[in-house]
Design an enzyme around this catalytic site. Structure first.
Site, PDB file in Angstrom:
ATOM      1  N   SER A 693       0.813  -1.209   0.000  1.00  0.00           N
ATOM      2  CA  SER A 693       0.000   0.000   0.000  1.00  0.00           C
ATOM      3  C   SER A 693       0.847   1.260   0.000  1.00  0.00           C
ATOM      4  O   SER A 693       0.399   2.315  -0.444  1.00  0.00           O
ATOM      5  CB  SER A 693      -0.931   0.000   1.215  1.00  0.00           C
ATOM      6  OG  SER A 693      -0.166  -0.096   2.416  1.00  0.00           O
ATOM      7  N   THR A 715      -3.444  -8.239   2.644  1.00  0.00           N
ATOM      8  CA  THR A 715      -3.023  -8.056   1.253  1.00  0.00           C
ATOM      9  C   THR A 715      -2.465  -6.673   0.995  1.00  0.00           C
ATOM     10  O   THR A 715      -1.715  -6.487   0.035  1.00  0.00           O
ATOM     11  CB  THR A 715      -4.214  -8.319   0.312  1.00  0.00           C
ATOM     12  OG1 THR A 715      -5.308  -7.466   0.675  1.00  0.00           O
ATOM     13  CG2 THR A 715      -4.659  -9.758   0.401  1.00  0.00           C
ATOM     14  N   CYS A 716      -2.816  -5.684   1.803  1.00  0.00           N
ATOM     15  CA  CYS A 716      -2.244  -4.341   1.613  1.00  0.00           C
ATOM     16  C   CYS A 716      -0.763  -4.314   1.948  1.00  0.00           C
ATOM     17  O   CYS A 716      -0.022  -3.467   1.450  1.00  0.00           O
ATOM     18  CB  CYS A 716      -2.983  -3.320   2.472  1.00  0.00           C
ATOM     19  SG  CYS A 716      -4.687  -3.014   1.950  1.00  0.00           S
ATOM     20  N   PHE A 717      -0.333  -5.236   2.826  1.00  0.00           N
ATOM     21  CA  PHE A 717       1.053  -5.219   3.289  1.00  0.00           C
ATOM     22  C   PHE A 717       1.798  -6.500   2.932  1.00  0.00           C
ATOM     23  O   PHE A 717       2.910  -6.716   3.416  1.00  0.00           O
ATOM     24  CB  PHE A 717       1.075  -5.020   4.814  1.00  0.00           C
ATOM     25  CG  PHE A 717       0.225  -3.876   5.283  1.00  0.00           C
ATOM     26  CD1 PHE A 717      -1.005  -4.100   5.872  1.00  0.00           C
ATOM     27  CD2 PHE A 717       0.645  -2.579   5.104  1.00  0.00           C
ATOM     28  CE1 PHE A 717      -1.796  -3.053   6.294  1.00  0.00           C
ATOM     29  CE2 PHE A 717      -0.138  -1.520   5.528  1.00  0.00           C
ATOM     30  CZ  PHE A 717      -1.370  -1.750   6.123  1.00  0.00           C
TER      31      PHE A 717
END
Length: 748
Positions: A693, A715-717
């Site tokens: 992100s 999932t962002c990281f």
């Protein structure tokens, strides 16, 4: 030294050395090697700490001439005194080149190291790589060496231990096409390649009949099989070609035998249209019996459920087989050829044909299985059966205008003809399309047509580079025609088993499959919108005093529009009683706002090539894998570019995790990567270039939770929350469950 001659490049590899042990305390130093070419400044290897058997494995690119002398000097470095000379070795390059006919290709030598008194102090191992083109200078060198050393025992390094290459080819074997044998002024053989206008000392390898060696634009050799119109990087030999042809004949014979067996077992009568009963040789279904009344009329008894009927059950089966199966059903065969049916809706199997009811008593013939590879095989079977084997479709494009050229040709070709073999030609390039050009065309075309700069598609969010339809595409007055073209191309990629460059969002694949969208699908597309609806769902909107109505404003190209979720929605307030309806309608509208006509045009073009019901057994993730492809993962690269939190590399859970990654298939690795990062695709730079992100974000494993927890993903990281499981079996079970059922396991 005389005339230096023209300079050429020699690749010298300093591998390792074995030094004589001197004994005594503090005598073992840090050895290194110096390379001195003629009068040039010396070059050094790295030092190896405190050893008599140093290993360097370092390559040096040296500028040399044909009469250069290379000196290798080995010394040891000490902390509290000057460097100590161990020994050296001289190499006369002219003798080396003459011995190996001008071609030094991975020539290994072990050279004796001697001190200033001539005593042997060790051995050093080196490798030479150099190719000298035939020239007058080389011929003169060979003549001079022949005069100086008529017996071939001149100065130079000992050839003991040399692993040089020798030409074992038979002179009576024909040369490959385009090659010619010539002799220089000293009578030495050399070979001319008229295809590439080059020469070499070594005899070119002969190829099996119908094969040809070519070079790509990077100079890499590849091989063309004109017999099967295929290409390969692997050099063919008569033995492996014969083995492959034998294997292909056996496979073809087995497939033909299986096909004939199934056709003979399940052949249907051709008299159905005239109402004639099935041939009496066809057996009745299990549990059925045919009887005859006194007046000669036949009827049939079902002993399973103790009923009778006038209709022949064989006719019912035959007529039903001509109708499509109900939605979610699939027909399969067991290993012995027995037909059974799979209900993907309830994940059960049965011998009973769901299109008829004959009362078979046996159910659950085999255990339900969810096999991506089996589904993909069935899909490829449908595509192969629908393809047109005769002729081909030629598409000629320019690399600089691949989008426009393809658009103008694809839409003017009848959809049925696009099921023929594609023959792609790039203008101004000589190439035979045996599959490679078509793969490149799909990659280049998808890269262009899905480019957000054309305003047809847009990225899902600033952190999610998956694509979705752009609601502002209407600024192009012909955008619907372009979406029909895109639908055709995507279907063509699936039909011809080719991959595209970019992938779509998972909700987009769900819309193609006709699956309902949920609020969780919003999370990967518009997280702010998802959080807003989640807050509405979890809180009392009446107590908070929110004045929400069944209408929503949205902005496209600076223009604010109001959309009513239902007729008169601007006057209908959201309450606790109707907020569930409001949330469902908002979810549906969010995925369709401003893109209804575009998606309809996309499906129109798609359905002209592939009927949508061919995809009904896949889920959205499997459809993405078919279109984007299963990647060959470099697990070592994955492991090197992974970081850990509250874990260390040698912890048993981490060791078990990588053992699990090595054990599972590529499909499951794709699902694991998709579970943690949100996509099964990797950047061009591999795992080192994974994006999060806030920019580059490596794959991360963090110790979180208890041993009875399931793994979670962020999932962002690109982060996997891995609980500290006590044994490998538990870790494997939990991870497999997580990657197969990602929804509801804390995915962010």
């Amino acid at each position: 030294m005389g005339d230096q001659g023209s300079l050429q490049q020699l690749k010298l590899t300093i591998s390792n050395a074995k030094l004589k042990e001197t004994g005594g305390l503090f005598t073992k130093g840090d050895p290194y090697c110096e390379i001195i070419v003629d009068e040039a400044p010396p070059r050094k290897t790295e030092t190896c700490k405190s050893t008599y058997e140093p290993v360097w494995n370092q390559d040096f690119a040296l500028l040399v001439n044909l009469r250069s002398v290379i000196e290798l000097v080995v010394s040891t470095k000490h902390r509290f005194k000057n460097d100590i000379y161990i020994g050296s070795s001289l190499i006369e390059l002219g003798n080396l080149i003459s011995t190996h006919n001008g071609v030094l290709r991975n020539v290994d030598y072990h050279l004796a190291l001697k001190d200033r008194n001539g005593n042997k102090t060790g051995v050093i191992f080196v490798t030479f790589n150099m190719t000298v083109e035939p020239s007058e200078e080389l011929s003169a060198l060979i003549s001079d060496l022949a005069v100086e050393t008529p017996t071939g025992s001149g100065a130079g390094p000992s050839t003991s231990g040399v692993n040089g290459e020798t030409d074992t080819s038979r002179d009576d074997e024909p040369l490959p096409q385009g090659w010619e044998l010539k002799f220089d002024q000293n009578g030495r053989k050399y070979y001319v390649d008229h295809n590439t206008r080059t020469t070499q000392w070594s005899r070119p390898p002969s190829l099996p009949p119908g094969w040809e060696q070519r070079y790509d634009h990077r100079g890499r050799p590849y091989y063309v099989d004109h017999n099967t119109r295929t290409t390969t990087w692997q050099k063919p030999t008569a033995q492996n070609v014969a083995q492959f042809n034998n294997w292909r004949r056996q496979l073809s014979n087995e497939q033909e035998a299986n096909r004939q067996q199934l056709e003979s077992r399940y052949a249907s009568s051709t008299n159905n249209a005239n109402g004639v009963h099935s041939d009496s040789s066809d057996p009745l279904p299990t549990g059925w019996e045919k009887r005859v009344m006194e007046n000669g009329r036949e009827y049939f008894v079902n002993h399973e459920n103790r009923t009778t009927q006038w209709d022949d059950p064989r006719e019912q089966i035959k007529n039903a087989s001509n109708r499509p199966l109900p939605r979610g059903w699939e027909e399969r065969y067991t290993a012995d050829g027995t037909k059974y049916f799979v209900d993907h809706n309830t994940r059960t199997t049965t011998f009973n044909d769901p299109r008829i009811s004959l009362g078979h008593g046996s159910t659950n013939p085999v255990q339900y299985e969810r096999s991506y590879r089996w589904k993909f095989g069935q899909f490829r079977h449908l595509c192969t059966r629908a393809s047109i084997q005769t002729g081909h479709i030629k598409i000629s494009v320019s690399r600089s205008s691949v989008f426009e050229d393809s658009f103008n040709q694809i839409l003017h070709i009848p959809p049925q003809d696009l099921r023929r073999r594609l023959f792609i030609q790039f203008r101004g390039e000589d190439g035979l399309d045996y599959g490679g050009l078509a793969r490149e065309w799909f990659f280049l075309l998808s890269h262009e047509m899905l480019n957000p700069m054309y305003c047809l598609f847009e990225y899902a969010s600033k952190n999610n580079y998956s694509l979705q339809i752009n609601p502002a595409s209407y600024i192009n007055p012909h955008h619907l025609t372009y979406f029909k073209f895109v639908g055709r191309v995507i279907a063509l990629a699936l039909f011809h088993n080719k991959f595209i460059d970019k992938g779509f969002t998972l909700p987009f694949y769900k819309r193609i499959l006709g699956k309902p969208l949920t609020m969780m699908d919003l999370k990967c597309v518009d997280e702010d919108f998802y959080n807003s609806l989640k807050w509405v769902k979890e809180n009392d909107v009446e107590e908070c005093g929110l004045e929400l109505y069944f209408a929503h404003e949205f902005e496209v190209l600076g223009e604010v529009k109001v959309h009513e979720l239902k007729p008169g929605g601007e006057d209908i307030m959201v309450t606790e009683e109707n907020k569930e309806e409001y949330i469902n309608m908002m979810v549906s509208w969010r995925f369709t706002r401003g893109v209804e006509e575009q998606f309809k045009a996309f499906l129109e073009g798609f359905n002209e090539i592939i009927p949508l019901h061919w995809l009904q057994y896949f889920d959205e993730r499997e459809l993405e894998l078919i279109l984007v492809g299963i990647q060959d993962f470099d697990v070592q690269d994955w492991q090197m570019n992974t970081i850990y939190r509250n874990y260390r590399r040698n912890d048993k859970q981490i060791q078990w995790f990588w053992a699990f990654v090595h054990e599972i298939s590529d499909e499951q690795r794709s699902r694991l990567l998709q579970f943690v990062t949100g996509t099964c695709r990797l950047p061009i730079g591999g795992f080192a270039d994974l994006m999060g992100s806030n920019g580059p974000q490596k794959f991360c494993i963090e110790r979180v939770g208890k041993e009875n927890w399931l793994p979670r993903s962020h999932t962002c990281f690109n982060r996997l929350d891995l609980p500290p499981y006590r044994n490998y079996e538990t870790l494997k079970e939990k991870l497999l469950l997580a990657i197969e059922e990602t929804e509801g396991f804390g995915q962010e």
